[in-house]
Design a protein around this motif. Structure first.
Motif, PDB file in Angstrom:
ATOM      1  N   HIS A  52       4.007  92.423 -21.559  1.00  0.00           N
ATOM      2  CA  HIS A  52       4.038  93.600 -20.939  1.00  0.00           C
ATOM      3  C   HIS A  52       4.584  93.360 -19.173  1.00  0.00           C
ATOM      4  N   GLY A  53       5.693  92.720 -19.012  1.00  0.00           N
ATOM      5  CA  GLY A  53       6.313  92.650 -17.846  1.00  0.00           C
ATOM      6  C   GLY A  53       5.825  91.635 -16.943  1.00  0.00           C
ATOM      7  N   MET A  54       4.727  90.801 -17.385  1.00  0.00           N
ATOM      8  CA  MET A  54       4.347  89.768 -16.568  1.00  0.00           C
ATOM      9  C   MET A  54       4.922  88.453 -16.892  1.00  0.00           C
ATOM     10  N   VAL A  85      13.285  94.681 -14.939  1.00  0.00           N
ATOM     11  CA  VAL A  85      11.770  94.536 -15.176  1.00  0.00           C
ATOM     12  C   VAL A  85      11.332  94.271 -13.685  1.00  0.00           C
ATOM     13  N   VAL A  86      10.231  94.916 -13.201  1.00  0.00           N
ATOM     14  CA  VAL A  86       9.832  94.962 -11.964  1.00  0.00           C
ATOM     15  C   VAL A  86       8.074  94.688 -12.224  1.00  0.00           C
ATOM     16  N   ILE A  87       7.630  93.803 -11.262  1.00  0.00           N
ATOM     17  CA  ILE A  87       6.225  93.346 -11.548  1.00  0.00           C
ATOM     18  C   ILE A  87       5.499  93.914 -10.011  1.00  0.00           C
ATOM     19  N   SER A  90       2.957  90.363  -5.072  1.00  0.00           N
ATOM     20  CA  SER A  90       3.448  89.973  -3.962  1.00  0.00           C
ATOM     21  C   SER A  90       3.464  88.570  -3.776  1.00  0.00           C
ATOM     22  N   PRO A  91       4.880  87.845  -3.927  1.00  0.00           N
ATOM     23  CA  PRO A  91       6.091  88.716  -3.828  1.00  0.00           C
ATOM     24  C   PRO A  91       6.365  89.559  -5.013  1.00  0.00           C
ATOM     25  N   CYS A  92       7.174  90.803  -5.004  1.00  0.00           N
ATOM     26  CA  CYS A  92       7.398  91.591  -5.781  1.00  0.00           C
ATOM     27  C   CYS A  92       8.491  90.880  -6.606  1.00  0.00           C
ATOM     28  N   ILE A  93       8.166  90.682  -7.921  1.00  0.00           N
ATOM     29  CA  ILE A  93       9.215  89.993  -8.605  1.00  0.00           C
ATOM     30  C   ILE A  93      10.097  91.033  -9.640  1.00  0.00           C
ATOM     31  N   SER A  94      11.310  90.729  -9.431  1.00  0.00           N
ATOM     32  CA  SER A  94      12.435  91.648 -10.213  1.00  0.00           C
ATOM     33  C   SER A  94      13.455  90.751 -11.084  1.00  0.00           C
ATOM     34  N   TYR A  95      13.139  91.147 -12.354  1.00  0.00           N
ATOM     35  CA  TYR A  95      14.124  90.453 -13.304  1.00  0.00           C
ATOM     36  C   TYR A  95      15.221  91.269 -13.493  1.00  0.00           C
ATOM     37  N   HIS A 116      10.863 100.441  -6.595  1.00  0.00           N
ATOM     38  CA  HIS A 116       9.462 100.556  -7.163  1.00  0.00           C
ATOM     39  C   HIS A 116       8.586  99.488  -6.196  1.00  0.00           C
ATOM     40  N   ASN A 117       9.434  98.800  -5.536  1.00  0.00           N
ATOM     41  CA  ASN A 117       8.466  98.037  -4.555  1.00  0.00           C
ATOM     42  C   ASN A 117       7.827  98.568  -3.641  1.00  0.00           C
TER      43      ASN A 117
END
Length: 498
Positions: A52-54, A85-87, A90-95, A116-117
């Motif tokens: 689920h994106g994590m 995919v962005v989570i 914090s920090p905001c992780i972007s794949y 998104h962030n």
């Protein structure tokens, strides 16, 4: 020029990030969490889909099942993979997909790492319900805890609890109580302290004793009914009151419940979140072009990609029953910005508070911060967007042999269409109203539930029975569900599970 052509390297990504950050923070005034950019392969992207994106998740067979399903569909060309995919952390992780071109990498950095962030950090729903600084640590704790449970109690015993809890996780959140934001650090610390105490009291000799099957051995035996009913959060009720659950089983239910609670806001702001991110990347990419940092080929690729993403098929073109959130979200964001700077007389009549205010960025940021999809659409969906998307409303009366178009492009029709579109995003209409209404531990111990609904909106019989089976597994005794007409109290259907 930041780059030319389609190839990229990490130096190009770094330069693109800094150029985009300059526009996002200094020109658009976006407020974001610190960013972390990770480039992954298509197989790793499939793996992210399964969790689920994590980036961290506890083990469960359903993850492998989802991975195989996505992988087969991808290889057969039946589905594509997201560019990113962005989570919400914090920090905001972007794949970012390594297969992306240089332009797509720049676009998705603008879309995810800043669009998104900003939305994650500023939207009220996320601010009140989530703490991005804690979620990754809590998921790491959850994975470790469940792995230890598998070592001590066996994989089959743990999966039995997880299967049942996953089946009920949609009914494992507090929707209406206004609970304070989850303190996941406190939750993981509390669970570690409890586990340390259990370990200090553990003696392997207790394992050799026979199980106690009598009522006297049940936890929470009582001569009085359980109070605090009705209760909408079924997993919470089971965690606190199920008579036969062991402490470690209750903790697993708690993990599933808190994880579901953390992700609860996301479906309520899908249109706004994607609209914010798409509007942001669209503005940033055009400003990069105007500054001469990307060439004509790059901006044309960005426009082509955005056009594909926001395509909204008509009702007669296989578009499905819902809206493309990118299409509706971007259309509304662009329209709000237009009304703030170049309003028409219609805009002034419908939106006197924002029409011509000369502050499109401030108006958009206020909307992103203070609304969810349902209220945002009810407040800002304009007649122009309704006309541009060619929206109308149908009434399907089962007693009639035809469909009736009962809302068109006139004053009353615009309002009716807007109310109907907003209602389709109302969480109250999307979630089933199922509550625990009775559980007498001194009597037959049957757990009683009610589903308040209306005729024609009943649960699917097979799904209801299977889910009740999982509920009975956790409760330890029989379970009964009645479907009640919310208007007159008449019983519409009933189900039982032992």
């Amino acid at each position: 020029m930041l780059y030319t052509g389609t190839d990229w390297n990490f130096s190009i990504l770094r330069n693109c990030f800094h150029a985009i950050e300059e526009i996002a923070h200094n020109e658009l005034g976006l407020e974001t969490f610190p960013n972390r950019i990770e480039v992954i392969t298509s197989e790793q992207m499939l793996d992210v889909y399964t969790s689920h994106g994590m980036p961290i998740s506890y083990p469960h067979w359903s993850a492998g099942k989802r991975f195989v399903g996505h992988e087969n569909s991808y290889k057969r060309g039946l589905m594509g993979l997201a560019y990113e995919v962005v989570i919400n952390s914090s920090p905001c992780i972007s794949y970012l997909m390594e297969e992306n071109t240089a332009t797509m990498q720049a676009l998705v950095i603008a879309h995810a790492a800043f669009g998104h962030n900003h939305f994650f950090r500023n939207n009220r729903l996320f601010r009140e319900w989530t703490d991005p600084t804690q979620i990754l640590n809590y998921l790491e704790f959850a994975r470790s805890y469940i792995a230890k449970c598998e070592e001590r109690h066996g994989i089959r015993a743990v999966e039995r609890i997880l299967d049942a809890a996953h089946a009920l996780q949609g009914q494992g959140v507090d929707r209406h109580t206004g609970n304070k934001r989850l303190d996941l650090k406190h939750e993981s610390d509390r669970a570690r302290e409890r586990r340390a105490y259990e370990d200090s009291q553990y003696n392997d000799l207790w394992r050799t004793l026979p199980d106690r099957e009598t009522d006297a051995g049940d936890v929470n035996s009582s001569d009085t009914p359980i109070g605090g009913l009705p209760e909408e959060n079924i997993l919470y009720f089971l965690e606190k009151n199920a008579p036969r659950l062991e402490p470690w089983e209750r903790e697993i239910i708690r993990i599933v419940r808190l994880t579901a609670q953390y992700f609860y806001p996301q479906p309520q702001v899908k249109v706004m979140n994607e609209g914010c991110a798409t509007w942001t990347h669209n503005v940033i990419m055009h400003r990069l072009h105007r500054k001469g940092l990307i060439d004509d080929a790059a901006i044309m690729e960005a426009i082509h990609s955005t056009t594909n993403v926001i395509t909204q098929r008509g009702f007669d073109e296989g578009g499905g029953p819902g809206f493309n959130p990118y299409a509706l979200g971007l259309a509304m964001m662009n329209d709000i910005a237009r009304m703030c700077e170049n309003p028409t007389e219609e805009d002034r009549a419908w939106f006197p508070d924002i029409a011509g205010n000369g502050d499109p960025l401030g108006t958009l940021k206020h909307g992103w911060a203070e609304y969810r999809d349902e209220s945002f659409i009810q407040q800002f969906l304009s007649p122009k967007v309704i006309r541009d998307l060619r929206l109308f409303r149908l009434t399907d009366d089962a007693a009639q042999p035809y469909l009736l178009v009962d809302a068109i492009h006139n004053e009353a029709g615009y309002r009716d269409i807007r109310r109907s579109v907003a209602a389709s995003y109302d969480p109250g209409n999307l979630a089933e109203e199922i509550e625990i209404v009775g559980a007498d531990l001194s009597g037959d111990r049957v757990l009683k539930l009610e589903h308040r609904t209306r005729p024609g909106h009943l649960l699917h019989a097979t799904d209801a029975r299977l889910t009740l089976g999982h509920l009975a597994e956790l409760w330890g005794y029989g379970v009964a569900l009645k479907e009640i007409d919310g208007q007159n109290g008449k019983e519409l259907a009933s189900y039982h599970a032992a």
